[in-house]
Design a protein around this motif. Structure first.
Motif, mmCIF file in Angstrom:
data_model
loop_
_atom_site.group_PDB
_atom_site.id
_atom_site.type_symbol
_atom_site.label_atom_id
_atom_site.label_comp_id
_atom_site.label_asym_id
_atom_site.label_seq_id
_atom_site.Cartn_x
_atom_site.Cartn_y
_atom_site.Cartn_z
ATOM 1 N N GLY A 307 18.384 43.689 32.419
ATOM 2 C CA GLY A 307 17.815 42.344 32.410
ATOM 3 C C GLY A 307 18.909 41.319 32.639
ATOM 4 N N GLY A 308 18.522 40.155 33.154
ATOM 5 C CA GLY A 308 19.495 39.115 33.434
ATOM 6 C C GLY A 308 19.900 39.101 34.895
ATOM 7 N N ALA A 309 20.889 38.283 35.210
ATOM 8 C CA ALA A 309 21.420 38.152 36.567
ATOM 9 C C ALA A 309 22.910 38.462 36.537
ATOM 10 N N LEU A 310 23.294 39.488 37.266
ATOM 11 C CA LEU A 310 24.687 39.921 37.318
ATOM 12 C C LEU A 310 25.447 39.099 38.340
ATOM 13 N N VAL A 311 26.534 38.479 37.942
ATOM 14 C CA VAL A 311 27.330 37.632 38.825
ATOM 15 C C VAL A 311 28.250 38.515 39.668
ATOM 16 N N ASP A 344 14.648 34.457 38.402
ATOM 17 C CA ASP A 344 14.470 33.563 37.253
ATOM 18 C C ASP A 344 15.592 32.528 37.196
ATOM 19 N N LEU A 345 16.820 32.991 37.428
ATOM 20 C CA LEU A 345 17.960 32.077 37.371
ATOM 21 C C LEU A 345 17.909 31.083 38.520
ATOM 22 N N SER A 346 17.617 31.554 39.739
ATOM 23 C CA SER A 346 17.562 30.651 40.896
ATOM 24 C C SER A 346 16.551 29.538 40.670
ATOM 25 N N ARG A 347 15.379 29.893 40.173
ATOM 26 C CA ARG A 347 14.335 28.894 39.971
ATOM 27 C C ARG A 347 14.661 27.962 38.812
#
Length: 499
Positions: A307-311, A344-347
């Motif tokens: 889950g989440g967004a990996l940089v 989710d992060l982009s939005r």
């Protein structure tokens, strides 16, 4: 000596991005009749009658260059004596309105009125893009000139204004697209092929579709038939509220196959509200290249669940870089919202006003932490991060990583040239991948350049080999590789157990 495998990888890099997902509005007379369930409405006639007056046909015209000179519209190559010769001669040569061969080209689309008193009409940006003149045609035969209030190319939404001139307009209102579920009945209204206002019905087939057409893709997929000319028309629910803007269809063969897409109303209404206030559409910007956290990635970095967004990369000088966000961080929250995946992060970032200060929840080196960042403004020309590490490659070649099924080699001048890499690029080149081993299953390809192992930069094949071996001894189930592939950096988690 460069192996055939690396030469093939070089060709893949050269042609990367040449294949596109074909999505567009196409004209094919195909109709889908939905199966009526026992609880489905017996008829949508009353609903359609109430809404038809608010749906409009939008016609645009623009001047394009003629058949001669740079940028000219080419004359089709027709067989000698073709019965279409006279038609195309007239279309291409006689429609020019100036000595330079300029032509008026017309196109059609749809839209809908959301404010009857002010004459505000919503449509797609691509319907009116580059238009010189815009006309709005109503179902009762009235035609009004329209002016452009504003557009947003990122979401493909445009706002028009007409002067009612005593003509009483009918308006519709936005509904809540977040409440739409797969299987809900919907109705699409528009003007396909310019034949007149047309109603089709179907269901919501899927939510959250990403067509790679923009940074904030979140389309509703429907099976209600839409065709050329439907773009910009409303998608309505059983109450008659607009839950989407019909925008595109997927067509692998040029025909309608019952797979249409609409911009959800919760996204479109935010843009419309900003355009009605007369302001520019500005989106928040962090400056990170992100990717999903798979189960293997989660295991490699010590997260108990994916889950989440990996940089994968941080843009130099960006708000993220200034805030201290690092490659390998996992962003799990932003501005109080849980981040389940990169979209989710982009939005979430896009919805924040530039200049605001927001808190990010980040997982780094096995620990959760909070980071404050000043959100910037998203611009068209912002770039992703690149690897700027300098130095010369080592001389050691062909080191094997048997547990993963990789054959690594150092970056030589010949390999740099073949793979079109910068002189200061560091890392270990993947020369061979055993198709039966874990690296192949994880997606590692020949020609990939491994630039970091478990977030530790590596300069050559020996360092990569040693770092992977140390990761294996640590007891973790996976090793996290940061890979340079083409113009992007991605993390790939490779499980040891599969080696």
């Amino acid at each position: 000596m460069i192996s055939d495998t690396l030469l093939r990888a070089a060709r893949r890099r050269f042609f990367a991005g040449a294949t596109a997902f074909v999505v567009g509005i196409v004209a094919v007379p195909s109709f889908v009749t939905p199966t009526i369930a026992s609880d489905a409405p017996p008829s949508v006639a009353d609903l359609a009658e109430r809404l038809l007056g608010a749906v409009v046909n939008i016609s645009t015209s623009q001047t394009v260059k003629g058949t001669e000179g740079p940028g000219a519209v080419p004359m089709p190559q027709l067989p000698e004596g073709s019965p279409f010769q006279d038609f195309f001669d007239d279309f291409f040569k006689n429609r020019g309105g100036d000595k330079g061969g300029g032509q008026k080209v017309q196109s059609l689309g749809s839209g809908f009125v959301i404010d009857a008193e002010q004459g505000i009409v919503v449509t797609n940006n691509h319907v009116i893009a580059d238009a010189d003149d815009i006309e709005v045609n109503f179902s009762d035969g009235v035609t009004l000139k329209a002016t452009l209030v504003g557009t947003d190319t990122k979401t493909d939404v445009a706002l028009l204004k007409v002067d009612p001139k005593g003509h009483k307009l009918t308006a519709v209102k936005f509904g809540d697209s977040t409440k739409m579920r797969v299987g809900d009945w919907v109705m699409a209204i528009g003007n396909p092929f310019g034949i007149g206002t047309t109603v089709t019905a179907g269901i919501v087939s899927a939510r959250g579709r990403d067509l790679h057409s923009g940074p904030f893709d979140d389309f509703i997929q429907i099976d209600a038939p839409i065709n050329h000319g439907n773009s910009g028309g409303p998608l309505v629910d059983v109450k008659g509220d607009v839950v989407g803007i019909n925008t595109a269809i997927y067509s692998p063969n040029g025909g309608s196959v019952g797979v249409g897409f609409a911009i959800p109303s919760d996204q479109a209404q935010k843009v419309v509200d900003k355009l009605m206030k007369g302001g520019d559409i500005e989106y928040g910007y962090l400056g990170v290249q992100i990717q999903p956290v798979t189960q293997d990635v989660a295991s490699a970095i010590g997260l108990d669940h994916p889950g989440g967004a990996l940089v994968a990369a941080v843009t130099d000088g960006s708000p993220a870089a200034k805030a201290g966000i690092e490659t390998g961080d996992v962003i799990t929250g932003f501005a109080g919202q849980e981040i389940k995946d990169p979209k989710d992060l982009s939005r979430a970032v896009a919805d924040v006003s530039p200049g605001s200060k927001e808190t990010l929840s980040v997982w780094r080196n096995g620990k959760a932490m909070q980071i404050s960042a000043d959100v910037g403004r998203n611009a068209e020309d912002q770039k992703t991060a690149s690897n700027d590490e300098g130095g010369k490659p080592s001389a050691e070649q062909g080191l094997r990583v048997p547990s993963l099924g990789l054959g690594l080699t150092d970056l030589t001048p010949d390999i740099r040239e073949q793979l079109n890499l910068a002189d200061n690029q560091r890392g270990a080149v993947v020369e061979r991948v055993n198709p039966d081993k874990a690296a192949s299953a994880a997606g590692i390809e020949p020609g990939d350049v491994i630039v970091a192992v478990d977030r530790t930069p590596v300069k050559n094949a020996r360092q990569a080999n040693q770092a992977i071996a140390e990761a294996g001894k640590s007891g973790r189930k996976s090793v996290l590789l940061l890979v340079d592939r083409g113009d992007a950096q991605i993390f790939v988690a490779v499980p040891f157990a599969a080696g």
